[in-house]
Design a protein around this motif. Structure first.
Motif, PDB file in Angstrom:
ATOM      1  N   UNK A 126     -12.046  19.902   8.709  1.00 16.90           N
ATOM      2  CA  UNK A 126     -13.389  19.833   9.274  1.00 16.90           C
ATOM      3  C   UNK A 126     -13.514  20.563  10.599  1.00 16.90           C
ATOM      4  N   UNK A 127     -12.524  20.417  11.474  1.00 19.03           N
ATOM      5  CA  UNK A 127     -12.669  20.907  12.841  1.00 19.03           C
ATOM      6  C   UNK A 127     -11.891  22.190  13.130  1.00 19.03           C
ATOM      7  N   UNK A 128     -10.735  22.360  12.469  1.00 20.22           N
ATOM      8  CA  UNK A 128      -9.906  23.536  12.736  1.00 20.22           C
ATOM      9  C   UNK A 128     -10.307  24.745  11.908  1.00 20.22           C
ATOM     10  N   UNK A 129     -10.431  24.570  10.608  1.00 27.06           N
ATOM     11  CA  UNK A 129     -10.633  25.710   9.711  1.00 27.06           C
ATOM     12  C   UNK A 129     -11.849  26.569  10.083  1.00 27.06           C
ATOM     13  N   UNK A 132     -13.233   7.994  13.187  1.00 25.57           N
ATOM     14  CA  UNK A 132     -12.456   8.965  12.403  1.00 25.57           C
ATOM     15  C   UNK A 132     -12.280  10.297  13.138  1.00 25.57           C
ATOM     16  N   UNK A 133     -13.052  10.496  14.221  1.00 28.86           N
ATOM     17  CA  UNK A 133     -12.967  11.735  14.988  1.00 28.86           C
ATOM     18  C   UNK A 133     -12.013  11.636  16.174  1.00 28.86           C
ATOM     19  N   UNK A 151     -13.212  16.133  23.454  1.00 29.00           N
ATOM     20  CA  UNK A 151     -13.681  15.384  24.620  1.00 29.00           C
ATOM     21  C   UNK A 151     -12.637  14.363  25.049  1.00 29.00           C
ATOM     22  N   UNK A 152     -12.309  14.374  26.331  1.00 30.31           N
ATOM     23  CA  UNK A 152     -11.414  13.364  26.895  1.00 30.31           C
ATOM     24  C   UNK A 152     -12.263  12.293  27.572  1.00 30.31           C
ATOM     25  N   UNK A 156     -16.346  16.124  18.672  1.00 30.03           N
ATOM     26  CA  UNK A 156     -17.765  15.984  18.354  1.00 30.03           C
ATOM     27  C   UNK A 156     -18.380  17.355  18.153  1.00 30.03           C
ATOM     28  N   UNK A 157     -19.538  17.366  17.485  1.00 29.02           N
ATOM     29  CA  UNK A 157     -20.243  18.610  17.162  1.00 29.02           C
ATOM     30  C   UNK A 157     -21.440  18.762  18.081  1.00 29.02           C
TER      31      UNK A 157
END
Length: 404
Positions: free
Chosen positions: A117-120, A232-233, A178-179, A195-196
């Motif tokens: 979801x986030x890397x590809x 889940x994120x 985000x930290x 997050x998006x």
């Protein structure tokens, strides 16, 4: 360590060199190649990225299963240095900050679903990303334990409130790491979230004006007023944010150094080219001892930086953390880049101060090198802590095991 590089890495280096010389350097002198923030025009960038992909020079730092070439950290050091011989190089090959560090940390700690979801999408060049950690006073900067942005758990969701700034790439990014603080625990109080940009509850307050030139998306100030992020994120688990940051920043600091070495070498090349043709008082600049001393010392300092980078890269490849080595490389290379731009401008005289060369661009860019990912003073303080702990063992060589 053995300083020989593999034939595979050398092949990549040669191909990168050729691509940079053929495709990128000729574009640097054309004002039409730049956007209004003095970075490469996004339309032109898309064309060049497609060419880099077609030539197999894309995302070399990642594993093959994630769309890369599986280069070691030592291999990355060789290739990144070659890439940044042009100011356009890193972003064309998808090895520029902050995407570079974000991709590597997502590869290292993301679950299969998170990587999909986030890397590809970043790997495919479809989106850009940002790492949101730094905060204005009294929040966290070089000291992440001071982070004040909070994420309060409500069922399977976390609600974020807080304030970040100097978030590189924020205006162009779609995917954010985000930290935020999830507890007051000193070691396990921070959590890393994805997050998006389309999620509600946060805002880009402004794109902070800087000395420039700027990365795509600038350096932004963000406010969070109820951003909801599903559990889940979370990367690596609640309370593991400091570990995520260490995994990301350790390598990211070193990749900055890898790239800056190429840029410092470019400064030397511009200075040498001008010194070879410019004459004054009946002698070429290149024949003046004062110029030779400047260039000789600069060449030595670049080589010291290369050795420190290689030692740190080798240590990472052995499975170590290379914290001392990365800090030493960061201070040495950041200051060498600044010195290289300054000396090259001095040798070029008024021409170097003008926009007829890249030197003034590099000089302004180089000044931030001594601040980003930890100021010089922070790294020197860290090195002193190691010295206090290890004493003379600070300089101890690793000892090989006896063959059985």
């Amino acid at each position: 360590m053995d300083f020989h590089i593999s034939p595979i890495v050398e092949d990549y280096r040669r191909r990168i060199d050729a691509f940079v010389a053929r495709e990128l350097i000729p574009l640097e002198a054309d004002p039409a190649s730049y956007d209004r923030h003095e970075n490469i025009d996004l339309g032109l960038l898309a064309t060049l990225r497609a060419r880099a992909m077609a030539e197999g020079l894309w995302c070399l730092q990642l594993k093959p299963e994630n769309g890369g070439a599986g280069l070691s950290r030592v291999g990355m050091a060789v290739c990144y240095e070659a890439m940044n011989y042009s100011i356009f190089g890193p972003v064309v090959f998808n090895s520029a900050a902050p995407d570079d560090g974000n991709m590597m940390v997502l590869e290292a700690v993301g679950t299969p679903a998170q990587r999909e979801k986030w890397l590809k999408p970043i790997v495919r060049g479809e989106v850009r990303s940002a790492f949101a950690m730094t905060e204005p006073h009294p929040g966290g900067g070089s000291d992440p334990t001071m982070i004040r942005t909070t994420a309060e758990r409500r069922g399977d969701t976390y609600v974020v409130h807080g304030h970040k700034w100097f978030i590189t790439g924020g205006e162009e990014a779609s995917h954010f790491i985000l930290m935020a603080r999830t507890s007051d625990d000193e070691r396990h109080g921070l959590t890393a979230f994805m997050f998006h940009r389309d999620q509600p509850g946060w805002n880009i307050a402004r794109r902070i004006p800087i000395m420039g030139p700027e990365e795509h998306g600038g350096h932004c100030e963000l406010t969070f007023e109820g951003l909801e992020i599903p559990a889940e994120n979370i990367l690596l688990g609640e309370g593991q944010g400091l570990k995520v940051a260490q995994i990301r920043l350790g390598v990211a600091r070193l990749t900055h150094c890898m790239r800056w070495l190429g840029l410092a070498e470019r400064c030397v090349a511009i200075a040498r080219e001008y010194a070879a043709e410019r004459q004054g008082f009946g002698i070429r600049l290149a024949d003046r001892e004062s110029v030779q001393l400047m260039l000789g010392a600069l060449a030595m300092n670049i080589e010291i930086g290369r050795l420190l980078v290689m030692k740190a890269a080798w240590e990472l490849d052995q499975g170590g953390f290379a914290r001392k080595e990365v800090s030493m490389a960061k201070v040495q290379v950041a200051n060498t880049l600044h010195q290289a731009a300054d000396i090259a401008i001095q040798i070029n005289g008024a021409r170097g101060y003008s926009k007829d060369t890249l030197l003034e661009w590099i000089y302004r860019y180089a000044r931030q090198a001594r601040l980003v990912d930890g100021a010089d003073e922070v790294h020197r303080m860290v090195l002193n802590r190691w010295l206090e702990t290890e004493g003379r063992n600070f300089w101890q060589w690793p000892v090989a095991e006896l063959a059985s």
